[in-house]
Design a protein around this motif. Structure first.
Motif, PDB file in Angstrom:
ATOM      1  N   ILE A 124      40.675 -36.960  13.253  1.00  0.00           N
ATOM      2  CA  ILE A 124      42.118 -36.719  13.201  1.00  0.00           C
ATOM      3  C   ILE A 124      42.672 -36.996  11.797  1.00  0.00           C
ATOM      4  CG2 ILE A 124      44.355 -37.564  14.022  1.00  0.00           C
ATOM      5  CD1 ILE A 124      42.978 -37.915  16.797  1.00  0.00           C
ATOM      6  N   LEU A 125      42.306 -38.149  11.231  1.00  0.00           N
ATOM      7  CA  LEU A 125      42.813 -38.480   9.894  1.00  0.00           C
ATOM      8  C   LEU A 125      42.217 -37.566   8.825  1.00  0.00           C
ATOM      9  CD1 LEU A 125      43.029 -42.376   9.999  1.00  0.00           C
ATOM     10  CD2 LEU A 125      44.881 -40.707  10.116  1.00  0.00           C
ATOM     11  N   GLY A 126      40.945 -37.191   8.985  1.00  0.00           N
ATOM     12  CA  GLY A 126      40.339 -36.230   8.057  1.00  0.00           C
ATOM     13  C   GLY A 126      41.026 -34.887   8.107  1.00  0.00           C
ATOM     14  N   SER A 127      41.339 -34.420   9.298  1.00  0.00           N
ATOM     15  CA  SER A 127      42.068 -33.155   9.445  1.00  0.00           C
ATOM     16  C   SER A 127      43.449 -33.241   8.834  1.00  0.00           C
ATOM     17  CB  SER A 127      42.163 -32.779  10.935  1.00  0.00           C
ATOM     18  OG  SER A 127      40.892 -32.574  11.467  1.00  0.00           O
ATOM     19  N   ALA A 128      44.087 -34.392   9.029  1.00  0.00           N
ATOM     20  CA  ALA A 128      45.417 -34.602   8.423  1.00  0.00           C
ATOM     21  C   ALA A 128      45.302 -34.565   6.902  1.00  0.00           C
ATOM     22  CB  ALA A 128      46.013 -35.920   8.887  1.00  0.00           C
ATOM     23  N   GLY A 129      44.241 -35.159   6.363  1.00  0.00           N
ATOM     24  CA  GLY A 129      44.022 -35.147   4.914  1.00  0.00           C
ATOM     25  C   GLY A 129      43.845 -33.729   4.395  1.00  0.00           C
ATOM     26  N   MET A 130      43.097 -32.920   5.132  1.00  0.00           N
ATOM     27  CA  MET A 130      42.908 -31.523   4.726  1.00  0.00           C
ATOM     28  C   MET A 130      44.227 -30.757   4.789  1.00  0.00           C
ATOM     29  SD  MET A 130      39.299 -30.618   6.551  1.00  0.00           S
ATOM     30  CE  MET A 130      38.595 -29.383   5.472  1.00  0.00           C
TER      31      MET A 130
ATOM     32  N   SER B  28      38.475 -41.149   5.417  1.00  0.00           N
ATOM     33  CA  SER B  28      38.250 -39.747   5.802  1.00  0.00           C
ATOM     34  C   SER B  28      39.414 -38.868   5.380  1.00  0.00           C
ATOM     35  CB  SER B  28      38.051 -39.629   7.311  1.00  0.00           C
ATOM     36  OG  SER B  28      36.841 -40.208   7.689  1.00  0.00           O
ATOM     37  N   PHE B  29      40.622 -39.432   5.380  1.00  0.00           N
ATOM     38  CA  PHE B  29      41.810 -38.696   4.960  1.00  0.00           C
ATOM     39  C   PHE B  29      41.619 -38.174   3.540  1.00  0.00           C
ATOM     40  CE2 PHE B  29      45.989 -38.221   3.122  1.00  0.00           C
ATOM     41  CZ  PHE B  29      46.750 -37.669   4.140  1.00  0.00           C
ATOM     42  N   SER B  30      41.244 -39.072   2.634  1.00  0.00           N
ATOM     43  CA  SER B  30      41.100 -38.658   1.240  1.00  0.00           C
ATOM     44  C   SER B  30      39.837 -37.834   1.017  1.00  0.00           C
ATOM     45  CB  SER B  30      41.122 -39.877   0.317  1.00  0.00           C
ATOM     46  OG  SER B  30      40.173 -40.830   0.735  1.00  0.00           O
ATOM     47  N   PHE B  31      38.717 -38.205   1.668  1.00  0.00           N
ATOM     48  CA  PHE B  31      37.476 -37.468   1.454  1.00  0.00           C
ATOM     49  C   PHE B  31      37.590 -36.033   1.959  1.00  0.00           C
ATOM     50  CE2 PHE B  31      33.269 -36.022   2.864  1.00  0.00           C
ATOM     51  CZ  PHE B  31      32.651 -35.965   1.625  1.00  0.00           C
ATOM     52  N   LEU B  32      38.069 -35.841   3.175  1.00  0.00           N
ATOM     53  CA  LEU B  32      38.185 -34.482   3.696  1.00  0.00           C
ATOM     54  C   LEU B  32      39.330 -33.726   3.021  1.00  0.00           C
ATOM     55  CD1 LEU B  32      37.214 -34.871   7.445  1.00  0.00           C
ATOM     56  CD2 LEU B  32      35.902 -33.894   5.575  1.00  0.00           C
ATOM     57  N   GLY B  33      40.303 -34.462   2.497  1.00  0.00           N
ATOM     58  CA  GLY B  33      41.322 -33.822   1.666  1.00  0.00           C
ATOM     59  C   GLY B  33      40.687 -33.194   0.431  1.00  0.00           C
ATOM     60  N   TYR B  34      39.769 -33.928  -0.188  1.00  0.00           N
ATOM     61  CA  TYR B  34      39.021 -33.379  -1.327  1.00  0.00           C
ATOM     62  C   TYR B  34      38.198 -32.173  -0.900  1.00  0.00           C
ATOM     63  CZ  TYR B  34      34.877 -32.735  -4.181  1.00  0.00           C
ATOM     64  OH  TYR B  34      33.857 -32.172  -4.875  1.00  0.00           O
ATOM     65  N   VAL B  35      37.501 -32.274   0.216  1.00  0.00           N
ATOM     66  CA  VAL B  35      36.680 -31.161   0.703  1.00  0.00           C
ATOM     67  C   VAL B  35      37.545 -29.910   0.878  1.00  0.00           C
ATOM     68  CG1 VAL B  35      35.325 -30.312   2.670  1.00  0.00           C
ATOM     69  CG2 VAL B  35      34.915 -32.605   1.767  1.00  0.00           C
ATOM     70  N   GLY B  36      38.757 -30.108   1.401  1.00  0.00           N
ATOM     71  CA  GLY B  36      39.642 -28.977   1.666  1.00  0.00           C
ATOM     72  C   GLY B  36      40.120 -28.246   0.418  1.00  0.00           C
ATOM     73  N   VAL B  37      40.227 -28.965  -0.706  1.00  0.00           N
ATOM     74  CA  VAL B  37      40.771 -28.331  -1.913  1.00  0.00           C
ATOM     75  C   VAL B  37      39.792 -28.283  -3.084  1.00  0.00           C
ATOM     76  CG1 VAL B  37      43.163 -28.895  -1.319  1.00  0.00           C
ATOM     77  CG2 VAL B  37      41.830 -30.475  -2.737  1.00  0.00           C
TER      78      VAL B  37
END
Length: 195
Positions: A185-191, A61-70
């Motif tokens: 939490i980890l997805g939000s951190a990734g974003m 989720s860290f990397s996936f939501l990081g991608y979503v964020g950018v």
């Protein structure tokens, strides 16, 4: 219209949830309110055979939501696409988030879970490496790699739930709650990190 649709859906979900009947018998239900519920969450979180795999799986989720964020920044500013073009590329890759779990349930549900999880992580890692190298060449290559990454990340969700539920014969609601919480939490951190 979009916000009205969301509001109608939310009200519908609320009405349906109020009609929900508990499926557990009275003797198996947790009593004691919020503190008892939090206590059960802590007990389940203290189980290393649950918590460590949960963290490992939630890292996707860290990397996936990081991608979503950018993703909009990458497609619009880096590749020079219009907002309309961006939405098409984003939707193409996001479609894999729907297809992945369906493919898992149809074809890989009976597969060796540990081996399948390792294979997913290897493909996700390779996609990440290729995104950073070949993916910068064109939005089509980038989108194709993100689509594969999203597909295998999406497979991990039902797969990881099966693995985690196999570790815990009771308190499956606590396992599910922890899984969703840690993913969030980890997805939000990734974003946060990627932006």
């Amino acid at each position: 219209i979009v916000f009205m649709t969301i509001t109608v859906l939310a009200i519908s979900i609320l009405v349906l949830s109020l009609r929900f009947k508990e499926s557990l018998s009275l003797d198996k239900r947790l009593t004691g309110g919020l503190l008892a519920t939090l206590g059960r969450l802590l007990v389940v979180a203290g189980n290393k055979s649950i918590f460590l795999p949960l963290i490992i799986f939630a890292l996707s989720s860290f990397s996936f939501l990081g991608y979503v964020g950018v993703s909009s920044y990458i497609y619009v500013l880096e590749f020079g696409l219009s907002e309309q073009q961006y939405s098409i590329f984003y939707a193409a890759a996001a479609l894999m988030a729907i297809i992945g779990p369906m493919v898992y349930m149809k074809f890989w549900l009976k597969a060796a879970k540990g081996q399948l999880a390792k294979s997913c992580f290897v493909v996700i890692f390779l996609c990440g490496a290729l995104i950073m190298t070949a993916g910068v060449q064109s939005p089509f290559v980038f989108c194709a790699l993100v689509a594969v990454f999203t597909f295998f990340t999406a497979i991990l969700r039902p797969l990881s739930m099966n693995i985690l539920f196999a570790q815990q014969s009771s308190d499956t609601g606590s396992v599910s709650a922890l899984y969703n919480c840690v993913n969030f939490i980890l997805g939000s951190a990734g974003m946060t990190v990627t932006t």
